[in-house]
Design a protein around this motif. Structure first.
Motif, short mmCIF file in Angstrom:
data_model
loop_
_atom_site.label_atom_id
_atom_site.label_comp_id
_atom_site.label_asym_id
_atom_site.label_seq_id
_atom_site.Cartn_x
_atom_site.Cartn_y
_atom_site.Cartn_z
N GLN A 199 1.00 -1.22 -0.05
CA GLN A 199 0.08 0.17 -0.05
C GLN A 199 0.92 1.27 0.12
OE1 GLN A 199 -3.51 0.25 2.19
NE2 GLN A 199 -3.32 -1.88 3.08
N GLN A 204 0.06 4.97 -1.40
CA GLN A 204 -1.02 5.30 -0.53
C GLN A 204 -0.45 5.72 0.91
OE1 GLN A 204 -4.26 2.18 -0.62
NE2 GLN A 204 -3.04 1.25 -2.38
N ASP A 206 -3.12 6.55 3.55
CA ASP A 206 -4.20 6.08 4.17
C ASP A 206 -4.42 4.78 4.04
OD1 ASP A 206 -5.65 8.76 5.38
OD2 ASP A 206 -5.31 9.30 2.99
N LYS A 208 -5.43 0.94 4.82
CA LYS A 208 -6.74 0.00 5.21
C LYS A 208 -6.14 -1.28 5.64
CE LYS A 208 -9.84 1.82 1.62
NZ LYS A 208 -10.53 1.38 0.63
N GLU A 253 0.16 -2.62 15.06
CA GLU A 253 0.17 -1.21 15.03
C GLU A 253 1.60 -0.70 15.03
OE1 GLU A 253 -1.82 2.97 16.93
OE2 GLU A 253 -1.87 1.18 18.02
N ARG A 268 -1.47 7.33 7.85
CA ARG A 268 -2.73 7.16 8.58
C ARG A 268 -3.58 5.80 8.54
NH1 ARG A 268 -1.82 11.93 6.11
NH2 ARG A 268 -3.06 11.12 4.30
N ILE A 269 -3.81 5.25 9.61
CA ILE A 269 -4.57 3.85 9.65
C ILE A 269 -5.86 3.74 9.65
CG2 ILE A 269 -4.34 1.56 10.63
CD1 ILE A 269 -1.43 2.49 11.98
N HIS A 270 -6.48 3.26 8.79
CA HIS A 270 -7.77 3.02 8.85
C HIS A 270 -8.42 1.55 8.92
CE1 HIS A 270 -8.55 7.41 7.42
NE2 HIS A 270 -7.35 6.95 6.93
N THR A 271 -9.20 1.36 9.99
CA THR A 271 -9.97 -0.01 10.27
C THR A 271 -10.86 -0.09 9.10
OG1 THR A 271 -9.38 0.23 12.51
CG2 THR A 271 -10.86 -1.44 11.69
N ASP A 272 -10.56 -1.26 8.26
CA ASP A 272 -11.35 -1.80 7.22
C ASP A 272 -12.06 -2.79 7.69
OD1 ASP A 272 -12.76 -2.43 4.90
OD2 ASP A 272 -10.94 -2.74 3.85
N ASP A 273 -13.59 -2.66 8.14
CA ASP A 273 -14.11 -3.97 8.67
C ASP A 273 -14.29 -5.22 8.07
OD1 ASP A 273 -14.98 -2.07 10.72
OD2 ASP A 273 -16.88 -1.51 9.83
N TYR A 334 -8.37 -5.87 -1.56
CA TYR A 334 -8.23 -6.68 -0.25
C TYR A 334 -8.11 -8.24 -0.78
CZ TYR A 334 -9.47 -9.18 3.99
OH TYR A 334 -9.46 -10.12 4.94
#
Length: 336
Positions: A199, A204, A206, A208, A253, A268-273, A334
């Motif tokens: 990523q 990227q 941001d 996921k 993390e 920046r870390i975003h939680t991808d459900d 993904y």
């Protein structure tokens, strides 16, 4: 046992660890037969990218670990079997659990039946740290209880127990290597370290990702390969399970932050459900106790601790950020 005097079959030689192991064995002067998954493209997986000297030195057989006849033919004339062929992606095991039973359990049974009938000198069966589930104590030794928290880990528990049962029932010369979280060049992007690196490498910032709090014991692929070779050569581990890991744990993390630091970027870390495991299926903590490997095999990880992880990540990042290598990966998708 000296592998240079043996003919060695590597199952799953087309995969991540299997291709590295095959290359190392060839460099040692071992006669290698590589079993790769049959496909209509005549692809040898990662062995297609191996140096020409490696490809010219090995005998490649295309087949399927689920086919007992094909497995037996592949094993004929071999002294040692390093059995790595399996389905390993945890998310896909939620989708298609039956394929994991067929490949991981029945496939292993096919190896063991043929080894027993053909009089193979040694089978090294590949397990996984996932069979332990969330650690009940740390570091995790080989006596830790087993807990299948995903269809994948359950299938590997079954495969491990089938392998050990052949040793106990028939004196089949089986040993079980249990690698913790191996990483390095060529790893699938279904794993977290390649996911992070690819990523970032594709521009990227941001990211996921799934759960960030679990800890893992990351083992660089060179250390895992060294463990396989020492397991194959050691005559004192028949019927035994041996952990191969770094003996160091780090959260997902903190791994992200370390990779970003090495690559010189801010993320920046975003939680991808969709990347989250079901709550009771998440393995919260893995940390290997490696004393048994050190005692029996003389195996001490060259990439242990945070300094070793940084060095291993540096090599991994160098490989993934090479444009020709990065092109193998779909960085915006993904991978299950």
């Amino acid at each position: 046992m000296q592998l240079q005097r043996s003919k060695v079959l590597v199952t799953g030689a087309d995969g991540f660890i299997g291709s590295h192991l095959t290359e190392r064995l060839v460099a040692m002067g071992v006669e290698v037969r590589a079993l790769v998954l049959y496909n209509s493209f005549n692809s040898w997986g990662w062995l297609d990218s191996a140096p020409s000297g490696v490809k010219e030195s090995i005998e490649v057989i295309s087949g399927d670990i689920r086919d007992p006849h094909g497995v037996r033919k592949a094993m004929e004339g071999c002294d040692v079997v390093l059995h790595l062929a399996s389905l390993i992606a945890i998310p896909y095991s939620y989708h298609s659990p039956a394929t994991y039973v067929d490949t991981n359990i029945t496939g292993t049974l096919n190896i063991l039946q043929a080894a027993r009938d053909l009089g193979v000198s040694k089978v090294v069966h590949t397990s996984t740290s996932e069979v332990y589930g969330t650690a009940r104590y740390v570091p995790i030794d080989e006596e830790h209880p087993l807990q299948g928290q995903s269809p994948y880990s359950a299938s590997k528990i079954g495969a491990d127990q089938i392998a050990l049962s052949f040793y106990r029932s028939f004196s089949t010369p089986v040993t079980v290597i249990r690698p913790f979280n191996t990483y390095g060049p060529r790893q699938s992007a279904r794993a977290v370290i390649p996911t992070i690196i690819t990523q970032i490498a594709s521009g990227q910032r941001d990211l996921k990702l799934g759960a960030l709090h679990p800890t893992r014991d990351f083992s660089y692929v060179d250390d895992t390969v060294a463990g396989f070779i020492r397991m194959a050569e050691c005559d004192d581990v028949l019927g035994e399970v041996v952990n191969i890991g770094s003996g160091f744990e780090i959260s997902i993390e903190d791994t992200v932050r370390l990779i970003a630091d090495i690559m010189g970027v801010e993320v920046r870390i975003h939680t991808d459900d969709v990347r989250l495991r079901p709550e009771a299926s998440e393995v919260e903590r893995l940390w290997a106790k490696t004393k048994k490997a050190e005692h029996y095999l003389g195996h001490v990880p060259a990439y242990g601790g945070v300094d070793g992880l940084r060095r291993g990540l540096g090599k991994t990042i160098d490989w993934f950020t090479t444009p020709g290598n990065l092109a193998h990966y779909k960085t915006h998708t993904y991978n299950i």
